[in-house]
Design a protein around this motif. Structure first.
Motif, PDB file in Angstrom:
ATOM      1  N   ALA A 135       6.793   5.322   0.938  1.00 34.90           N
ATOM      2  CA  ALA A 135       6.429   5.058  -0.609  1.00 34.90           C
ATOM      3  C   ALA A 135       5.545   3.722  -0.400  1.00 34.90           C
ATOM      4  CB  ALA A 135       7.580   4.829  -1.245  1.00 34.90           C
ATOM      5  N   HIS A 136       5.835   2.761   0.403  1.00 30.36           N
ATOM      6  CA  HIS A 136       5.110   1.588   0.558  1.00 30.36           C
ATOM      7  C   HIS A 136       3.738   1.899   1.133  1.00 30.36           C
ATOM      8  CE1 HIS A 136       3.469  -1.866   2.460  1.00 30.36           C
ATOM      9  NE2 HIS A 136       3.965  -2.493   1.452  1.00 30.36           N
ATOM     10  N   VAL A 137       3.388   2.991   1.728  1.00 28.40           N
ATOM     11  CA  VAL A 137       2.028   3.292   2.534  1.00 28.40           C
ATOM     12  C   VAL A 137       1.160   3.824   1.361  1.00 28.40           C
ATOM     13  CG1 VAL A 137       0.836   4.311   4.075  1.00 28.40           C
ATOM     14  CG2 VAL A 137       2.688   3.250   4.794  1.00 28.40           C
ATOM     15  N   LEU A 138       1.713   4.803   0.737  1.00 29.67           N
ATOM     16  CA  LEU A 138       1.319   5.400  -0.453  1.00 29.67           C
ATOM     17  C   LEU A 138       0.860   4.214  -1.745  1.00 29.67           C
ATOM     18  CD1 LEU A 138       3.452   8.621  -0.899  1.00 29.67           C
ATOM     19  CD2 LEU A 138       1.010   8.493  -0.296  1.00 29.67           C
ATOM     20  N   GLY A 139       1.923   3.590  -1.945  1.00 31.39           N
ATOM     21  CA  GLY A 139       1.597   2.602  -3.187  1.00 31.39           C
ATOM     22  C   GLY A 139       0.799   1.259  -2.987  1.00 31.39           C
ATOM     23  N   GLN A 140       0.635   0.879  -1.829  1.00 28.63           N
ATOM     24  CA  GLN A 140       0.076  -0.444  -1.467  1.00 28.63           C
ATOM     25  C   GLN A 140      -1.404  -0.556  -1.911  1.00 28.63           C
ATOM     26  OE1 GLN A 140      -0.513   0.055   3.063  1.00 28.63           O
ATOM     27  NE2 GLN A 140      -0.140  -1.959   2.460  1.00 28.63           N
ATOM     28  N   GLY A 141      -1.990   0.462  -2.618  1.00 33.33           N
ATOM     29  CA  GLY A 141      -3.271   0.420  -3.230  1.00 33.33           C
ATOM     30  C   GLY A 141      -3.341  -0.201  -4.640  1.00 33.33           C
ATOM     31  N   SER A 142      -1.864   0.056  -5.205  1.00 35.70           N
ATOM     32  CA  SER A 142      -1.625  -0.278  -6.658  1.00 35.70           C
ATOM     33  C   SER A 142      -0.655  -1.371  -6.812  1.00 35.70           C
ATOM     34  CB  SER A 142      -1.257   0.939  -7.496  1.00 35.70           C
ATOM     35  OG  SER A 142      -0.459   0.536  -8.591  1.00 35.70           O
ATOM     36  N   THR A 143      -1.200  -2.578  -7.556  1.00 32.68           N
ATOM     37  CA  THR A 143      -0.252  -3.565  -7.499  1.00 32.68           C
ATOM     38  C   THR A 143       1.050  -3.098  -8.140  1.00 32.68           C
ATOM     39  OG1 THR A 143      -2.086  -5.017  -7.855  1.00 32.68           O
ATOM     40  CG2 THR A 143       0.132  -5.859  -8.907  1.00 32.68           C
ATOM     41  N   ARG A 144       1.253  -2.468  -9.218  1.00 35.04           N
ATOM     42  CA  ARG A 144       2.467  -2.001  -9.724  1.00 35.04           C
ATOM     43  C   ARG A 144       3.252  -1.153  -8.913  1.00 35.04           C
ATOM     44  NH1 ARG A 144       2.161   0.772 -15.341  1.00 35.04           N
ATOM     45  NH2 ARG A 144       3.654  -0.618 -16.332  1.00 35.04           N
ATOM     46  N   GLU A 145       2.704  -0.094  -8.287  1.00 31.81           N
ATOM     47  CA  GLU A 145       3.399   0.643  -7.238  1.00 31.81           C
ATOM     48  C   GLU A 145       3.761  -0.144  -6.096  1.00 31.81           C
ATOM     49  OE1 GLU A 145       4.624   3.553  -8.331  1.00 31.81           O
ATOM     50  OE2 GLU A 145       3.552   3.350  -9.943  1.00 31.81           O
ATOM     51  N   LEU A 148      -6.018  -7.663  -0.502  1.00 33.95           N
ATOM     52  CA  LEU A 148      -5.737  -7.926   0.612  1.00 33.95           C
ATOM     53  C   LEU A 148      -4.194  -7.684   1.132  1.00 33.95           C
ATOM     54  CD1 LEU A 148      -6.346 -12.076  -0.158  1.00 33.95           C
ATOM     55  CD2 LEU A 148      -7.723 -10.475   1.409  1.00 33.95           C
ATOM     56  N   VAL A 149      -4.290  -6.206   1.372  1.00 30.73           N
ATOM     57  CA  VAL A 149      -3.169  -5.777   1.740  1.00 30.73           C
ATOM     58  C   VAL A 149      -3.453  -4.797   3.223  1.00 30.73           C
ATOM     59  CG1 VAL A 149      -2.125  -5.092  -0.266  1.00 30.73           C
ATOM     60  CG2 VAL A 149      -3.609  -3.521   0.527  1.00 30.73           C
ATOM     61  N   PRO A 150      -2.719  -4.952   4.214  1.00 32.63           N
ATOM     62  CA  PRO A 150      -2.968  -4.449   5.591  1.00 32.63           C
ATOM     63  C   PRO A 150      -2.639  -2.999   5.394  1.00 32.63           C
ATOM     64  CG  PRO A 150      -0.970  -5.525   5.711  1.00 32.63           C
ATOM     65  CD  PRO A 150      -1.400  -5.851   4.063  1.00 32.63           C
ATOM     66  N   THR A 151      -3.636  -2.077   5.362  1.00 31.15           N
ATOM     67  CA  THR A 151      -3.392  -0.576   5.219  1.00 31.15           C
ATOM     68  C   THR A 151      -2.495   0.064   6.459  1.00 31.15           C
ATOM     69  OG1 THR A 151      -5.500  -0.179   6.717  1.00 31.15           O
ATOM     70  CG2 THR A 151      -5.545   0.011   4.086  1.00 31.15           C
ATOM     71  N   GLY A 152      -1.853   0.812   5.897  1.00 28.69           N
ATOM     72  CA  GLY A 152      -0.792   1.666   6.802  1.00 28.69           C
ATOM     73  C   GLY A 152       0.756   0.560   7.216  1.00 28.69           C
ATOM     74  N   ASN A 153       0.570  -0.475   6.659  1.00 30.20           N
ATOM     75  CA  ASN A 153       1.825  -1.319   6.945  1.00 30.20           C
ATOM     76  C   ASN A 153       2.925  -0.612   6.083  1.00 30.20           C
ATOM     77  OD1 ASN A 153       3.749  -3.656   6.190  1.00 30.20           O
ATOM     78  ND2 ASN A 153       2.406  -4.514   7.795  1.00 30.20           N
ATOM     79  N   THR A 154       4.108  -0.617   6.786  1.00 33.58           N
ATOM     80  CA  THR A 154       5.299  -0.101   6.204  1.00 33.58           C
ATOM     81  C   THR A 154       5.937  -0.852   5.336  1.00 33.58           C
ATOM     82  OG1 THR A 154       6.519  -0.379   8.391  1.00 33.58           O
ATOM     83  CG2 THR A 154       5.346   1.695   8.304  1.00 33.58           C
ATOM     84  N   GLY A 155       5.733  -1.919   5.256  1.00 33.58           N
ATOM     85  CA  GLY A 155       6.453  -3.056   4.144  1.00 33.58           C
ATOM     86  C   GLY A 155       7.814  -3.390   4.464  1.00 33.58           C
ATOM     87  N   GLY A 156       8.458  -3.036   5.656  1.00 30.56           N
ATOM     88  CA  GLY A 156       9.719  -3.568   6.026  1.00 30.56           C
ATOM     89  C   GLY A 156       9.776  -4.837   6.607  1.00 30.56           C
TER      90      GLY A 156
END
Length: 128
Positions: free
Chosen positions: A48-58, A97-105
């Protein structure tokens, strides 16, 4: 579309189109956690993180869910990591400023880029 107005419209459209996919991963995380499969539940949160990191809300929504996961499981490292990541998601996503593909954990640097799984990349590419 041009300028700031066009960029805002694209971000808003992306958020609207990616939300169902993010929601599906969050629902899968809930189901896996109810079934007692914590590893699979967290893997869905990461997707879910990988999918949503292009949207601030998600992006913020997923980090909030990861924070709640850490609280439920009394994982202090995850809670601390998610508090930091929530601030970053809220303030850095809109400016790219988000590292694409980062899993967020909290088990990975918040600055590390990772390859995006092909199935998730296809979903991202299909969103405007």
């Amino acid at each position: 579309m041009n300028g700031a107005s066009g960029r805002f419209r694209r971000w808003r459209d992306f958020a609207r189109h990616i939300r169902p996919s993010v929601s599906a991963e969050l629902a899968a995380a809930d189901a896996a956690e109810r079934a007692g499969d914590l590893a699979r539940a967290y893997a869905h949160l990461e997707r879910a993180h990988v999918l949503g990191q292009g949207s601030t809300r998600e992006h913020v929504r997923v980090h909030l869910r990861m924070l709640k996961w850490g609280l439920r499981h009394r994982d202090r490292r995850e809670v601390r990591g998610q508090m930091l990541r929530l601030v970053g998601a809220a303030t850095k996503t809109a400016v790219g400023l988000v590292p694409t593909g980062n899993t967020g954990g909290s088990n990975i640097s918040p600055f590390r880029r990772l390859p995006v799984p092909a199935d998730l990349q296809a979903i991202i590419d299909a969103a405007p």
